[in-house]
Structure formats: C-alpha cells, structure tokens
Scaffold this motif. Structure first.
Motif, PDB file in Angstrom:
ATOM      1  N   THR A  33       0.843  -1.197   0.000  1.00  0.00           N
ATOM      2  CA  THR A  33       0.000   0.000   0.000  1.00  0.00           C
ATOM      3  C   THR A  33       0.878   1.246   0.000  1.00  0.00           C
ATOM      4  O   THR A  33       0.661   2.184  -0.773  1.00  0.00           O
ATOM      5  CB  THR A  33      -0.930   0.011   1.231  1.00  0.00           C
ATOM      6  N   THR A  34       1.892   1.237   0.853  1.00  0.00           N
ATOM      7  CA  THR A  34       2.762   2.405   0.975  1.00  0.00           C
ATOM      8  C   THR A  34       3.643   2.586  -0.255  1.00  0.00           C
ATOM      9  O   THR A  34       3.873   3.725  -0.695  1.00  0.00           O
ATOM     10  CB  THR A  34       3.623   2.308   2.247  1.00  0.00           C
ATOM     11  N   THR A  35       4.133   1.492  -0.841  1.00  0.00           N
ATOM     12  CA  THR A  35       4.953   1.643  -2.049  1.00  0.00           C
ATOM     13  C   THR A  35       4.118   2.176  -3.211  1.00  0.00           C
ATOM     14  O   THR A  35       4.608   2.946  -4.029  1.00  0.00           O
ATOM     15  CB  THR A  35       5.630   0.321  -2.460  1.00  0.00           C
ATOM     16  N   SER A  36       2.851   1.780  -3.271  1.00  0.00           N
ATOM     17  CA  SER A  36       1.970   2.324  -4.306  1.00  0.00           C
ATOM     18  C   SER A  36       1.821   3.835  -4.138  1.00  0.00           C
ATOM     19  O   SER A  36       1.962   4.604  -5.090  1.00  0.00           O
ATOM     20  CB  SER A  36       0.596   1.648  -4.258  1.00  0.00           C
ATOM     21  N   ILE A  37       1.558   4.257  -2.906  1.00  0.00           N
ATOM     22  CA  ILE A  37       1.437   5.694  -2.624  1.00  0.00           C
ATOM     23  C   ILE A  37       2.747   6.409  -2.932  1.00  0.00           C
ATOM     24  O   ILE A  37       2.754   7.485  -3.535  1.00  0.00           O
ATOM     25  CB  ILE A  37       1.005   5.922  -1.162  1.00  0.00           C
ATOM     26  N   ALA A  38       3.865   5.808  -2.552  1.00  0.00           N
ATOM     27  CA  ALA A  38       5.167   6.432  -2.811  1.00  0.00           C
ATOM     28  C   ALA A  38       5.430   6.556  -4.308  1.00  0.00           C
ATOM     29  O   ALA A  38       5.915   7.602  -4.780  1.00  0.00           O
ATOM     30  CB  ALA A  38       6.279   5.619  -2.144  1.00  0.00           C
ATOM     31  N   ARG A  39       5.091   5.527  -5.065  1.00  0.00           N
ATOM     32  CA  ARG A  39       5.324   5.537  -6.514  1.00  0.00           C
ATOM     33  C   ARG A  39       4.551   6.660  -7.190  1.00  0.00           C
ATOM     34  O   ARG A  39       5.062   7.376  -8.051  1.00  0.00           O
ATOM     35  CB  ARG A  39       4.921   4.166  -7.089  1.00  0.00           C
ATOM     36  N   TYR A  40       3.289   6.819  -6.796  1.00  0.00           N
ATOM     37  CA  TYR A  40       2.482   7.914  -7.339  1.00  0.00           C
ATOM     38  C   TYR A  40       2.945   9.262  -6.796  1.00  0.00           C
ATOM     39  O   TYR A  40       2.919  10.265  -7.508  1.00  0.00           O
ATOM     40  CB  TYR A  40       1.005   7.696  -7.021  1.00  0.00           C
ATOM     41  N   SER A  41       3.367   9.311  -5.543  1.00  0.00           N
ATOM     42  CA  SER A  41       3.819  10.566  -4.944  1.00  0.00           C
ATOM     43  C   SER A  41       5.054  11.103  -5.646  1.00  0.00           C
ATOM     44  O   SER A  41       5.173  12.315  -5.873  1.00  0.00           O
ATOM     45  CB  SER A  41       4.115  10.376  -3.447  1.00  0.00           C
ATOM     46  N   VAL A  42       5.983  10.217  -5.981  1.00  0.00           N
ATOM     47  CA  VAL A  42       7.172  10.645  -6.713  1.00  0.00           C
ATOM     48  C   VAL A  42       6.755  11.281  -8.036  1.00  0.00           C
ATOM     49  O   VAL A  42       7.253  12.338  -8.424  1.00  0.00           O
ATOM     50  CB  VAL A  42       8.131   9.459  -6.955  1.00  0.00           C
ATOM     51  N   TYR A  43       5.825  10.654  -8.709  1.00  0.00           N
ATOM     52  CA  TYR A  43       5.331  11.186  -9.982  1.00  0.00           C
ATOM     53  C   TYR A  43       4.688  12.561  -9.775  1.00  0.00           C
ATOM     54  O   TYR A  43       4.917  13.494 -10.548  1.00  0.00           O
ATOM     55  CB  TYR A  43       4.322  10.211 -10.578  1.00  0.00           C
ATOM     56  N   GLU A  44       3.884  12.687  -8.707  1.00  0.00           N
ATOM     57  CA  GLU A  44       3.223  13.958  -8.409  1.00  0.00           C
ATOM     58  C   GLU A  44       4.246  15.057  -8.095  1.00  0.00           C
ATOM     59  O   GLU A  44       4.110  16.200  -8.540  1.00  0.00           O
ATOM     60  CB  GLU A  44       2.274  13.780  -7.221  1.00  0.00           C
ATOM     61  N   ILE A  45       5.272  14.709  -7.327  1.00  0.00           N
ATOM     62  CA  ILE A  45       6.283  15.691  -6.941  1.00  0.00           C
ATOM     63  C   ILE A  45       7.049  16.174  -8.166  1.00  0.00           C
ATOM     64  O   ILE A  45       7.364  17.363  -8.295  1.00  0.00           O
ATOM     65  CB  ILE A  45       7.233  15.100  -5.873  1.00  0.00           C
ATOM     66  N   ILE A  46       7.344  15.252  -9.078  1.00  0.00           N
ATOM     67  CA  ILE A  46       8.036  15.637 -10.310  1.00  0.00           C
ATOM     68  C   ILE A  46       7.156  16.562 -11.150  1.00  0.00           C
ATOM     69  O   ILE A  46       7.621  17.551 -11.712  1.00  0.00           O
ATOM     70  CB  ILE A  46       8.435  14.387 -11.126  1.00  0.00           C
ATOM     71  N   GLN A  47       5.857  16.247 -11.220  1.00  0.00           N
ATOM     72  CA  GLN A  47       4.937  17.040 -12.035  1.00  0.00           C
ATOM     73  C   GLN A  47       4.648  18.405 -11.419  1.00  0.00           C
ATOM     74  O   GLN A  47       4.377  19.359 -12.135  1.00  0.00           O
ATOM     75  CB  GLN A  47       3.605  16.284 -12.211  1.00  0.00           C
ATOM     76  N   ARG A  48       4.692  18.499 -10.102  1.00  0.00           N
ATOM     77  CA  ARG A  48       4.356  19.760  -9.433  1.00  0.00           C
ATOM     78  C   ARG A  48       5.416  20.103  -8.392  1.00  0.00           C
ATOM     79  O   ARG A  48       5.218  19.922  -7.197  1.00  0.00           O
ATOM     80  CB  ARG A  48       2.993  19.641  -8.750  1.00  0.00           C
ATOM     81  N   PRO A  49       6.584  20.574  -8.846  1.00  0.00           N
ATOM     82  CA  PRO A  49       7.624  20.955  -7.878  1.00  0.00           C
ATOM     83  C   PRO A  49       7.136  22.055  -6.945  1.00  0.00           C
ATOM     84  O   PRO A  49       6.360  22.911  -7.333  1.00  0.00           O
ATOM     85  CB  PRO A  49       8.765  21.466  -8.766  1.00  0.00           C
ATOM     86  N   LYS A  50       7.603  22.016  -5.732  1.00  0.00           N
ATOM     87  CA  LYS A  50       7.205  22.999  -4.733  1.00  0.00           C
ATOM     88  C   LYS A  50       7.613  24.401  -5.162  1.00  0.00           C
ATOM     89  O   LYS A  50       8.776  24.644  -5.485  1.00  0.00           O
ATOM     90  CB  LYS A  50       7.858  22.657  -3.396  1.00  0.00           C
ATOM     91  N   LYS A  51       6.640  25.299  -5.193  1.00  0.00           N
ATOM     92  CA  LYS A  51       6.873  26.708  -5.489  1.00  0.00           C
ATOM     93  C   LYS A  51       7.720  26.902  -6.750  1.00  0.00           C
ATOM     94  O   LYS A  51       8.585  27.765  -6.815  1.00  0.00           O
ATOM     95  CB  LYS A  51       7.515  27.400  -4.286  1.00  0.00           C
ATOM     96  N   ASN A  52       7.460  26.059  -7.749  1.00  0.00           N
ATOM     97  CA  ASN A  52       8.110  26.175  -9.056  1.00  0.00           C
ATOM     98  C   ASN A  52       9.642  26.106  -8.980  1.00  0.00           C
ATOM     99  O   ASN A  52      10.352  26.735  -9.754  1.00  0.00           O
ATOM    100  CB  ASN A  52       7.691  27.480  -9.750  1.00  0.00           C
ATOM    101  N   THR A  53      10.145  25.354  -8.025  1.00  0.00           N
ATOM    102  CA  THR A  53      11.589  25.136  -7.924  1.00  0.00           C
ATOM    103  C   THR A  53      11.853  23.659  -8.191  1.00  0.00           C
ATOM    104  O   THR A  53      11.006  22.949  -8.702  1.00  0.00           O
ATOM    105  CB  THR A  53      12.106  25.535  -6.533  1.00  0.00           C
ATOM    106  N   ASP A  54      13.032  23.204  -7.815  1.00  0.00           N
ATOM    107  CA  ASP A  54      13.321  21.785  -7.974  1.00  0.00           C
ATOM    108  C   ASP A  54      12.417  20.970  -7.060  1.00  0.00           C
ATOM    109  O   ASP A  54      11.980  21.452  -6.002  1.00  0.00           O
ATOM    110  CB  ASP A  54      14.782  21.495  -7.625  1.00  0.00           C
ATOM    111  N   PRO A  55      12.150  19.720  -7.418  1.00  0.00           N
ATOM    112  CA  PRO A  55      11.303  18.882  -6.557  1.00  0.00           C
ATOM    113  C   PRO A  55      11.860  18.782  -5.140  1.00  0.00           C
ATOM    114  O   PRO A  55      13.062  18.671  -4.937  1.00  0.00           O
ATOM    115  CB  PRO A  55      11.338  17.523  -7.262  1.00  0.00           C
TER     116      PRO A  55
END
Length: 199
Positions: free
Chosen positions: A141-163
């Motif tokens: 369950t957690t690896t699934s969330i982590a896998r999608y979270s990595v994708y989300e972080i790459i797609q939406r870097p914090k405050k338009n900076t690096d992930p």
C-alpha cells in the motif's frame, strides 16, 4: 505513468493521485493540518471510487498523528515502520527500501528509473513467502502511494523550484501508519501529511 497493476493495492496510489490533483486544482488552499484534513476528507467523500472503498461519510480523526509526523519529519519514518510492521525481516527490508528510495530520488531525474526501482521491490515483496499478509499489505500500500507521490512531486515541484524530495517522507510515514488501520486511512493520512508539509 505510475501504474503497477501487479500490485494488488495499487488503488491506494491511484486514489491518492486523483485526490491530490483535485486538491491542487483549487485556488484557495489552507496550510493548517485541520483545514487540510477537512478539505481532503470532503474531496474523498465526493470521490466515487473512494466511497466504494471506504463507504459514505468517511471521517479522519488522526490530526494529532499528522502533526507528530510533521514535527518529527527528519526521524519519524523508522519508528513508524517498526511500529507498523510485525516481522523483523519486513521491518529491515522496508526501512532499507525507504532510505534507498529517498536517496535515489535526490540523485535521479528520470522517473522511469525510480519507477523500475519501486516496482522491482514490489515484485520481490509479493513473491516473498516469509512476510505475513498484513506486512505485505502495509508495504505494498505504501509503495503504491510512494510511486504515485514521486510522480506527483516531479509534475508539481514545490513553489516552481526543484522537486522537494523530503516531502516524500510525509507521504511514506502517513501511508505506512494509516495502512495499519485501512487502505482508505493510508490514502487520506498520506495525502494530508504530504499536503500540509508542502504548504
């Protein structure tokens, strides 16, 4: 795309991504844990796939634990993993995986490499005959969330900076602890923790 149909708990990451996208599609967002939790819970209760999993009127009541994770973000993951998993081998394996994933995310810019790393680990967990079903469910369950979270972080870097890869810790810690109770709590707790940390 971050889908891994071989993971029987991949719905956790899928719903995490759906709710994440809806949350960030809105203009006015609040950074307090209580407000984030209320908003995420409302969005979850409006999502047909989530309500099919959790039932109607799902309620999240672990704001205190989210605050604890956020206050101890640098060192909370090992303790949460050790308290969530039963088997010593599973604890060692998952702690090693999390540390390796965080390091890989900081050094690797190609999502495909990170995806392959996570899926390879998930396949090894699925095939492991010594881990309990409960430990497998929590890990997958957690690896699934982590896998999608990595994708989300790459797609939406914090405050338009690096992930900001440290944000992944909140998602993993929230997902791990939440999954000891239910799949739906893993999704919501991980999302609330990650969003509140991002804000």
């Amino acid at each position: 795309m971050p889908v891994n149909n071989a993971n029987p708990y991949d719905i956790a990451g899928q719903l995490h991504a759906e709710l994440y996208a809806v949350y960030y599609a809105e203009d006015s967002l609040s950074s307090s844990v209580a407000n984030v939790a209320d908003r995420v819970t409302m969005l979850a209760n409006e999502n047909e796939s989530f309500t099919a999993l959790a039932g109607i009127n799902y309620s999240f009541k672990s704001n205190g634990r989210v605050n604890y994770i956020l206050s101890n973000i640098d060192n909370c993951a090992p303790g949460i993993i050790n308290n969530s998993l039963a088997g010593n081998e599973a604890k060692i394996s998952f702690n090693t995986f999390v540390n390796s994933l965080l390091l890989l995310c900081k050094t690797e810019s190609d999502y495909a490499v990170i995806y392959d790393f996570v899926v390879t680990y998930e396949n090894a967990i699925s095939e492991n005959s010594t881990f309990s079903l409960s430990d497998k469910k929590i890990i997958l369950t957690t690896t699934s969330i982590a896998r999608y979270s990595v994708y989300e972080i790459i797609q939406r870097p914090k405050k338009n900076t690096d992930p900001e890869w440290d944000l992944l810790v909140g998602n993993i810690a929230g997902g791990t602890e939440g999954s000891t109770e239910s799949l739906e709590k893993a999704i919501v707790m991980s999302l609330i923790t990650g969003i509140a940390e991002n804000e």
